[in-house]
Design a protein around this motif. Structure first.
Motif, PDB file in Angstrom:
ATOM      1  N   THR A  48       1.048   4.303  -2.691  1.00 27.04           N
ATOM      2  CA  THR A  48       0.951   5.729  -2.377  1.00 27.04           C
ATOM      3  C   THR A  48       2.138   6.482  -2.967  1.00 27.04           C
ATOM      4  O   THR A  48       1.984   7.529  -3.591  1.00 27.04           O
ATOM      5  CB  THR A  48       0.951   5.937  -0.844  1.00 27.04           C
ATOM      6  OG1 THR A  48       0.125   4.928  -0.270  1.00 27.04           O
ATOM      7  CG2 THR A  48       0.435   7.300  -0.482  1.00 27.04           C
ATOM      8  N   ARG A  49       3.320   5.890  -2.781  1.00 27.94           N
ATOM      9  CA  ARG A  49       4.521   6.534  -3.310  1.00 27.94           C
ATOM     10  C   ARG A  49       4.447   6.651  -4.833  1.00 27.94           C
ATOM     11  O   ARG A  49       4.832   7.660  -5.395  1.00 27.94           O
ATOM     12  CB  ARG A  49       5.755   5.743  -2.905  1.00 27.94           C
ATOM     13  CG  ARG A  49       6.542   6.441  -1.801  1.00 27.94           C
ATOM     14  CD  ARG A  49       7.769   5.654  -1.425  1.00 27.94           C
ATOM     15  NE  ARG A  49       7.473   4.775  -0.322  1.00 27.94           N
ATOM     16  CZ  ARG A  49       8.127   3.655  -0.068  1.00 27.94           C
ATOM     17  NH1 ARG A  49       9.090   3.249  -0.866  1.00 27.94           N
ATOM     18  NH2 ARG A  49       7.825   2.917   0.973  1.00 27.94           N
TER      19      ARG A  49
ATOM     20  N   MET B  24       0.835  -1.189   0.000  1.00 29.07           N
ATOM     21  CA  MET B  24       0.000   0.000   0.000  1.00 29.07           C
ATOM     22  C   MET B  24       0.878   1.250   0.000  1.00 29.07           C
ATOM     23  O   MET B  24       0.595   2.221  -0.664  1.00 29.07           O
ATOM     24  CB  MET B  24      -0.886  -0.018   1.253  1.00 29.07           C
ATOM     25  CG  MET B  24      -2.204   0.744   1.073  1.00 29.07           C
ATOM     26  SD  MET B  24      -3.128   0.107  -0.340  1.00 29.07           S
ATOM     27  CE  MET B  24      -3.896   1.588  -0.929  1.00 29.07           C
ATOM     28  N   ARG B  25       1.955   1.226   0.771  1.00 35.64           N
ATOM     29  CA  ARG B  25       2.833   2.394   0.808  1.00 35.64           C
ATOM     30  C   ARG B  25       3.519   2.578  -0.532  1.00 35.64           C
ATOM     31  O   ARG B  25       3.710   3.713  -0.967  1.00 35.64           O
ATOM     32  CB  ARG B  25       3.858   2.239   1.927  1.00 35.64           C
ATOM     33  CG  ARG B  25       3.281   2.645   3.265  1.00 35.64           C
ATOM     34  CD  ARG B  25       4.345   2.572   4.354  1.00 35.64           C
ATOM     35  NE  ARG B  25       5.543   3.308   3.994  1.00 35.64           N
ATOM     36  CZ  ARG B  25       6.686   3.210   4.665  1.00 35.64           C
ATOM     37  NH1 ARG B  25       6.770   2.386   5.668  1.00 35.64           N
ATOM     38  NH2 ARG B  25       7.740   3.918   4.315  1.00 35.64           N
ATOM     39  N   ALA B  26       3.864   1.472  -1.167  1.00 37.14           N
ATOM     40  CA  ALA B  26       4.476   1.558  -2.488  1.00 37.14           C
ATOM     41  C   ALA B  26       3.491   2.207  -3.455  1.00 37.14           C
ATOM     42  O   ALA B  26       3.872   3.031  -4.285  1.00 37.14           O
ATOM     43  CB  ALA B  26       4.873   0.178  -2.975  1.00 37.14           C
TER      44      ALA B  26
END
Ligand SMILES: Nc1ncnc2c1ncn2[C@@H]1O[C@H](COP(=O)(O)OP(=O)(O)OP(=O)(O)O)[C@@H](O)[C@H]1O
Ligand SMILES: [Mg+2]
Lengths: 266, 247
Positions: B5-6, B1-3
């Motif tokens: 967002t990034r 998920m963070r990937a």
């Protein structure tokens, strides 16, 4: 009884390294023979020549029939990663109808206690479980001759006992001839009808010993049997004369004759 | 998920930069329409049957080219990978053919095949062959000999070993080759459409928009859509690989 396997003056050389230096022995049909010998002496090479995977440099191997199965020492690499555990066990049973294939695989997985893992992939299992899959695959095939290369090396002691007894039971029920390579002296005595003791590389036959134990074995009583204990120390002495690995086959043979005469005179 | 967002932040930054550049006085007017304009045009084009038929033509050509490339490269790879004599005999020819850019073959292909879709498909097949072929050969080199020995001990013949052992064990590498080939095929197809006066396809659409009305916003619509097709192909095939060959 007829011979299932005849090995005559078998020798094998890798490049200029002599791994096996001339072995002669026979295995009778229905017999369970254990092969013990120092690490690197050529035991796996022997099994590979018997199974026809490599042609020996010299000598002959003759088999009665060709219905054989091998449990490789490198069991992890011998499982097909794209097949499930069940698929692996069914792999050699292709000629059978699907339903029978299923039944045989289920039976063999039950034997080794892996029914619950049937749908998993081999790489999802522990080393000991993978080894049991390889054993189940060989047993499901119901070979006439079963070659096993240190088949119980990576299972825990309890499982090992169970698998040893399983092997004894299955080979009796299906009249399988078995050749087991092991580095465990106790195991060789417990399982074997006969024990072949090999020397350091180039492997020669140091001794061909009958195991004077009844066919029915029991993990507790057999292992405390006097004959068991005596044979165990004899094999140990053959493998390791005077605390250091023996090099000289002649010396081993002499030690062997001595221990024989001891038994006779006492 | 963070990937994820990034990734979104990266895209937003890229669009902002593009917007700034498009509106800056540094570039000639209308040479680089900003994304706000391009995406407005994109929405208009996506409901235009004409544009959709260009997209479909290119996508279809990509799929056909990959299919043909697989049908040629996988069997050839199996033969080259398992018969050393054939491999040695063909090495020189392959080493010569492989580095030739497909685009350099356009004139030859036009003369030989004419201006129909078979020209661009042939060139795309040519470009797509190599990654599949080399990955298949490599996969056979990597095949664990113990697996082959295991199956041989159980009485599997040569053909059986090929289909039941070599092919499945090569599958992950082959699928990676196909994924690389798909992107390559798309690049070659759009290039050929651009250069060789096809009459349909995304490359043709881009060419027409530029040389006719000089609509740079439409040119960029075509470019963006080509990029999106590339990403979808790549991710889709990666997903197939993960799902079917998880080892
Ligand atoms: N393919 C090969 N090429 C060259 N030498 C080999 C090859 N396979 C085995 N050897 C050598 O032959 C000797 C016997 O090997 P082998 O694997 O048969 O021994 P082993 O008795 O099974 O050993 P271990 O008890 O460790 O399993 C070793 O010294 C090994 O290094
Ligand atoms: Mg070994």
């Amino acid at each position: 009884m007829s011979n299932m396997l005849e090995v005559a003056d078998l020798g094998h050389t890798y490049g200029d390294y002599e791994a096996i230096g001339g072995l002669t022995f026979t295995v009778r049909a229905g017999e369970l023979v254990c092969v013990v010998g120092p690490s690197g002496c050529g035991k796996s090479t022997l099994l590979r020549t018997i199974s026809g995977l490599i042609a020996p440099s010299r000598g002959d191997v003759s088999l009665k029939g060709s219905h054989l199965a091998v449990v490789f020492q490198d069991y992890q690499r011998s499982l097909f990663p794209w097949l499930t555990v069940q698929g692996n066990v069914e792999f050699p049973l292709r000629s059978l109808p699907r339903a029978e294939r299923r039944a045989r695989a289920a039976e063999a997985l039950e034997w080794v206690g892996l029914s619950a893992a049937a749908k998993k992939r081999p790489w999802q299992l522990s080393g000991g479980m993978q080894q049991r899959v390889a054993i189940a695959r060989a047993l499901a095939f119901r070979p006439a001759l079963l070659l096993m290369d240190e088949p119980f090396a990576s299972v825990d002691a309890q499982t090992r006992f169970e698998l040893e007894d399983l092997l004894l039971r299955v080979r009796r029920e299906h009249d399988t001839t078995v050749l087991v390579v092991t580095h465990d002296i106790d195991e060789s005595v417990y399982l074997g009808d006969r024990i072949l003791v090999l020397s350091k590389s180039p492997a020669k036959l140091v001794a061909d010993l009958e195991v004077p134990l009844p066919a029915e074995r029991d993990q507790v009583t057999t292992r405390t049997d006097e004959a068991f204990v005596a044979l165990r120390s004899r094999v140990a002495r053959l493998l390791n004369v005077g605390g250091k690995p023996a090099v000289d086959v002649e010396k081993w043979a002499a030690a062997e004759r001595e221990s024989l005469s001891e038994t006779v005179s006492s | 998920m963070r990937a994820f967002t990034r990734g979104l932040i990266g895209i937003a930054g890229f669009l902002a930069l593009w917007e700034l550049l498009g509106r800056s006085p540094l570039l000639p007017a209308d040479s680089l329409p900003p994304p706000s304009v391009v995406f407005g045009e994109l929405v208009r084009q996506l409901i235009s049957p004409d544009f959709i038929s260009h997209v479909v033509a290119t996508v279809l050509a990509v799929l056909i080219a990959i299919g043909i490339a697989i049908a040629i490269a996988v069997p050839s790879g199996l033969v080259l990978g398992s018969v050393p004599a054939v491999r040695h005999a063909t090495r020189a020819v392959i080493e010569f053919l492989r580095p030739i850019p497909s685009v350099a073959l356009i004139p030859l292909a036009l003369v030989m095949l004419g201006f129909g879709p078979e020209t661009k498909i042939t060139l795309a097949v040519y470009a797509a062959l190599w990654p599949i072929l080399f990955n298949t050969i490599y996969a056979l080199d990597e095949l664990d000999p113990l697996l082959v020995e295991t199956s041989r001990v159980f009485g599997t013949g040569r053909v059986g070993v090929l289909f039941r052992v070599a092919l499945p064990s090569a599958l992950p590498f082959v699928l990676t080759g196909i994924r690389l080939a798909a992107t390559t095929a798309l690049i070659v197809l759009v290039s050929v459409e651009l250069m060789a006066g096809a009459d349909i396809g995304l490359g043709y659409f881009i060419m027409e928009a530029r040389s006719g009305p000089g609509r740079m916003d439409q040119v960029l619509v075509g470019t963006v859509v080509a990029g999106v097709i590339g990403v979808l192909l790549n991710n889709g095939l990666e997903r197939v690989r993960r799902r079917w060959v998880a080892w």
